[in-house]
Scaffold this motif. Structure first.
Motif, PDB file in Angstrom:
ATOM      1  N   MET A  69      31.114  -0.823  -8.685  1.00 49.08           N
ATOM      2  CA  MET A  69      31.862  -2.042  -8.366  1.00 49.08           C
ATOM      3  C   MET A  69      32.057  -2.903  -9.605  1.00 49.08           C
ATOM      4  O   MET A  69      33.111  -3.505  -9.809  1.00 49.08           O
ATOM      5  N   LEU A  70      31.035  -2.964 -10.465  1.00 45.44           N
ATOM      6  CA  LEU A  70      31.139  -3.750 -11.689  1.00 45.44           C
ATOM      7  C   LEU A  70      32.178  -3.182 -12.645  1.00 45.44           C
ATOM      8  O   LEU A  70      32.767  -3.916 -13.442  1.00 45.44           O
ATOM      9  N   THR A  71      32.394  -1.881 -12.605  1.00 45.67           N
ATOM     10  CA  THR A  71      33.377  -1.246 -13.486  1.00 45.67           C
ATOM     11  C   THR A  71      34.734  -1.040 -12.807  1.00 45.67           C
ATOM     12  O   THR A  71      35.653  -0.498 -13.418  1.00 45.67           O
ATOM     13  N   GLY A  72      34.849  -1.466 -11.550  1.00 47.34           N
ATOM     14  CA  GLY A  72      36.126  -1.401 -10.860  1.00 47.34           C
ATOM     15  C   GLY A  72      36.471  -0.058 -10.256  1.00 47.34           C
ATOM     16  O   GLY A  72      37.601   0.148  -9.808  1.00 47.34           O
ATOM     17  N   LEU A  73      35.506   0.863 -10.211  1.00 49.51           N
ATOM     18  CA  LEU A  73      35.790   2.184  -9.631  1.00 49.51           C
ATOM     19  C   LEU A  73      35.892   2.132  -8.116  1.00 49.51           C
ATOM     20  O   LEU A  73      36.595   2.945  -7.509  1.00 49.51           O
ATOM     21  N   ILE A  74      35.161   1.209  -7.493  1.00 50.74           N
ATOM     22  CA  ILE A  74      35.278   1.026  -6.052  1.00 50.74           C
ATOM     23  C   ILE A  74      35.426  -0.464  -5.760  1.00 50.74           C
ATOM     24  O   ILE A  74      34.988  -1.314  -6.543  1.00 50.74           O
ATOM     25  N   ALA A  84      33.434 -10.090 -18.091  1.00 53.76           N
ATOM     26  CA  ALA A  84      34.200 -10.421 -19.308  1.00 53.76           C
ATOM     27  C   ALA A  84      35.487 -11.163 -18.964  1.00 53.76           C
ATOM     28  O   ALA A  84      36.544 -10.937 -19.581  1.00 53.76           O
ATOM     29  N   GLY A  85      35.413 -12.027 -17.938  1.00 55.97           N
ATOM     30  CA  GLY A  85      36.567 -12.834 -17.564  1.00 55.97           C
ATOM     31  C   GLY A  85      37.568 -12.137 -16.676  1.00 55.97           C
ATOM     32  O   GLY A  85      38.653 -12.687 -16.416  1.00 55.97           O
ATOM     33  N   HIS A  86      37.247 -10.939 -16.173  1.00 57.58           N
ATOM     34  CA  HIS A  86      38.171 -10.169 -15.349  1.00 57.58           C
ATOM     35  C   HIS A  86      37.546  -9.841 -13.995  1.00 57.58           C
ATOM     36  O   HIS A  86      36.322  -9.797 -13.851  1.00 57.58           O
ATOM     37  N   VAL A  87      38.420  -9.586 -13.027  1.00 56.18           N
ATOM     38  CA  VAL A  87      37.985  -9.056 -11.737  1.00 56.18           C
ATOM     39  C   VAL A  87      38.065  -7.537 -11.836  1.00 56.18           C
ATOM     40  O   VAL A  87      39.170  -6.973 -11.963  1.00 56.18           O
ATOM     41  N   PRO A  88      36.931  -6.837 -11.790  1.00 52.36           N
ATOM     42  CA  PRO A  88      36.922  -5.399 -12.135  1.00 52.36           C
ATOM     43  C   PRO A  88      37.890  -4.538 -11.343  1.00 52.36           C
ATOM     44  O   PRO A  88      38.569  -3.678 -11.934  1.00 52.36           O
ATOM     45  N   TYR A  89      37.973  -4.725 -10.005  1.00 53.13           N
ATOM     46  CA  TYR A  89      38.766  -3.782  -9.212  1.00 53.13           C
ATOM     47  C   TYR A  89      40.266  -3.903  -9.460  1.00 53.13           C
ATOM     48  O   TYR A  89      41.039  -3.054  -9.010  1.00 53.13           O
ATOM     49  N   ARG A  90      40.693  -4.899 -10.218  1.00 52.36           N
ATOM     50  CA  ARG A  90      42.107  -4.979 -10.584  1.00 52.36           C
ATOM     51  C   ARG A  90      42.448  -4.008 -11.716  1.00 52.36           C
ATOM     52  O   ARG A  90      43.622  -3.725 -11.945  1.00 52.36           O
ATOM     53  N   ARG A  91      41.404  -3.544 -12.460  1.00 50.40           N
ATOM     54  CA  ARG A  91      41.551  -2.513 -13.494  1.00 50.40           C
ATOM     55  C   ARG A  91      42.626  -2.881 -14.514  1.00 50.40           C
ATOM     56  O   ARG A  91      43.465  -2.057 -14.922  1.00 50.40           O
ATOM     57  N   GLU A  92      42.625  -4.131 -14.955  1.00 50.37           N
ATOM     58  CA  GLU A  92      43.585  -4.580 -15.956  1.00 50.37           C
ATOM     59  C   GLU A  92      43.276  -3.940 -17.305  1.00 50.37           C
ATOM     60  O   GLU A  92      42.119  -3.660 -17.622  1.00 50.37           O
ATOM     61  N   ALA A  93      44.319  -3.758 -18.116  1.00 49.29           N
ATOM     62  CA  ALA A  93      44.142  -3.112 -19.412  1.00 49.29           C
ATOM     63  C   ALA A  93      43.162  -3.889 -20.289  1.00 49.29           C
ATOM     64  O   ALA A  93      42.324  -3.308 -20.982  1.00 49.29           O
ATOM     65  N   GLY A  94      43.230  -5.213 -20.249  1.00 43.39           N
ATOM     66  CA  GLY A  94      42.314  -6.034 -21.031  1.00 43.39           C
ATOM     67  C   GLY A  94      40.871  -5.845 -20.621  1.00 43.39           C
ATOM     68  O   GLY A  94      39.962  -5.870 -21.462  1.00 43.39           O
ATOM     69  N   PHE A  95      40.644  -5.634 -19.331  1.00 42.16           N
ATOM     70  CA  PHE A  95      39.290  -5.390 -18.822  1.00 42.16           C
ATOM     71  C   PHE A  95      38.768  -4.041 -19.303  1.00 42.16           C
ATOM     72  O   PHE A  95      37.635  -3.931 -19.785  1.00 42.16           O
ATOM     73  N   LEU A  96      39.592  -3.015 -19.221  1.00 44.89           N
ATOM     74  CA  LEU A  96      39.172  -1.673 -19.613  1.00 44.89           C
ATOM     75  C   LEU A  96      38.882  -1.592 -21.107  1.00 44.89           C
ATOM     76  O   LEU A  96      38.072  -0.758 -21.542  1.00 44.89           O
ATOM     77  N   GLN A  97      39.517  -2.443 -21.900  1.00 45.92           N
ATOM     78  CA  GLN A  97      39.240  -2.479 -23.336  1.00 45.92           C
ATOM     79  C   GLN A  97      37.853  -3.065 -23.625  1.00 45.92           C
ATOM     80  O   GLN A  97      37.288  -2.816 -24.688  1.00 45.92           O
ATOM     81  N   LYS A  98      37.312  -3.836 -22.699  1.00 49.73           N
ATOM     82  CA  LYS A  98      36.076  -4.578 -22.961  1.00 49.73           C
ATOM     83  C   LYS A  98      34.825  -3.923 -22.391  1.00 49.73           C
ATOM     84  O   LYS A  98      33.717  -4.376 -22.666  1.00 49.73           O
ATOM     85  N   ILE A  99      34.974  -2.868 -21.576  1.00 50.19           N
ATOM     86  CA  ILE A  99      33.805  -2.273 -20.922  1.00 50.19           C
ATOM     87  C   ILE A  99      33.751  -0.770 -21.170  1.00 50.19           C
ATOM     88  O   ILE A  99      34.738  -0.149 -21.582  1.00 50.19           O
ATOM     89  N   THR A 100      32.581  -0.212 -20.905  1.00 51.00           N
ATOM     90  CA  THR A 100      32.450   1.243 -20.866  1.00 51.00           C
ATOM     91  C   THR A 100      31.372   1.605 -19.864  1.00 51.00           C
ATOM     92  O   THR A 100      30.462   0.801 -19.601  1.00 51.00           O
TER      93      THR A 100
END
Length: 335
Positions: A69-74, A84-100
């Motif tokens: 859930m924290l990584t937006g997979l579910i 990092a200022g994003h809602v994970p499940y929206r899977r925005e490009a800016g969010f994916l750049q900031k997490i792994t």
């Protein structure tokens, strides 16, 4: 300002309910009913930038579900998450750049290709310029002690080398937040130590925020000052590892080396005698009785050496989970 905020997070999975017999089968086929199975229930916590936090719980407690859930997979069933200022499940490009997300039992490297080829693919996905890619590659490969392995097919790497390569691939875009799910799973002692050293250096050098799950307590004790504990989907502890051990480790182990051969019937009078090995005796002593026990021991026995140690971390945490949570052993969660 917190880089990870979780507020009353819950995840429920609908499971079909079927009654036994022919009638139950027909009803299940034409008019199926469901019940919700909780995986995570009403979990709240926050993590500051640069923190290295351990996430503990038995199998099936909800750790991996929370990470997903924290990584937006579910998508969560209810509650609020900010990473990092994003809602994970929206899977925005800016969010994916900031997490792994690194999962010890999964791999992202292409099995038959050299690691370097997979790294170039990742660099292209994240839009990393060639010069910057080479700089990051050199920096991370040096930290991980990877050199010739980068040009070998992944299938020819040892398990420890493959895990290092997986970490390199996951960090080539320099994420701010690392979610690590059992990164040392299956590795030998030396490989585990090498991965831990790298993670510690990476956290310190890049001030990355890390949430780590592991069943190897050596990972937790070496890297995490703070731990979150989840049990049956509920957060039951949020605080320092030292605080957990102090609060829920009611006994100490006292090891005594005697100046002469021990007599078991004499030693048993002092309390819980765990074992005797030659002239060495091991006692389990309640914390509140420790001072009186040591005074009596020194006064009545010929002592050559004496040590007092805490019980293993695994024993303390296992006791908490076996008791059904901290509500039965102490004060409960401090979120």
């Amino acid at each position: 300002m917190s880089i990870i905020t979780v507020d009353r997070l819950s995840k429920f999975y609908p499971v079909a309910v079927k009654e036994p017999g022919l009638k139950g089968t027909l009803t299940h086929f034409f008019r199926r009913t469901y019940r919700n199975i909780p995986a995570v229930q009403d979990v709240s916590f926050s993590i500051e930038p640069g923190e290295f936090v351990g996430f503990l719980g038995p199998n099936g407690a909800g750790k991996t579900t929370t990470l997903k859930m924290l990584t937006g997979l579910i998508h969560p069933s209810s509650g609020r998450i900010s990473v990092a200022g994003h809602v994970p499940y929206r899977r925005e490009a800016g969010f994916l750049q900031k997490i792994t997300l690194v999962m010890g039992q999964k791999q992202q490297l292409i099995w038959d290709l050299p690691t370097l080829d997979s790294l170039r693919i990742n660099a292209a996905v994240y839009g990393i310029p060639e010069a910057e890619f080479r700089r990051r590659l050199g920096e991370l490969s040096e930290m991980l002690s990877l050199d010739r392995q980068l040009t070998q097919p992944v299938r020819k790497l040892s398990l420890g080398e493959r895990m290092k390569a997986e970490l390199l691939a996951a960090l080539i875009h320099q994420p701010k937040v690392l979610f690590l799910d059992e990164p040392t799973l299956g590795l030998d002692v030396n490989a585990q130590s090498s991965v831990r050293d790298f993670l510690r250096k990476y956290n310190q050098q890049f001030q990355a925020t890390v949430l780590l799950t592991s069943h190897y307590m050596a990972d937790i004790t070496a890297l995490c000052r703070r731990v979150l504990m989840i049990h049956q989907g509920k957060l039951i502890y949020d605080g320092s590892l030292d605080g957990l051990l102090e609060q829920f480790s009611p006994c100490r182990e006292v090891t005594v080396e005697l100046g002469q051969d021990p007599q078991p019937q004499v030693l048993e009078r002092f309390g819980h005698l765990k074992a005797i090995e030659g002239r060495v005796a091991h006692f389990i002593v309640p914390q509140e009785a420790l001072t009186q026990f040591l005074s009596r021991l020194l006064a009545e026995l010929d002592i050559a050496d004496l040590t007092v140690t805490d019980p293993p971390v695994e024993a303390v945490i296992g006791r908490v989970f076996q008791s059904g949570g901290l509500d039965n052993t102490g004060d409960g969660a401090s979120a």
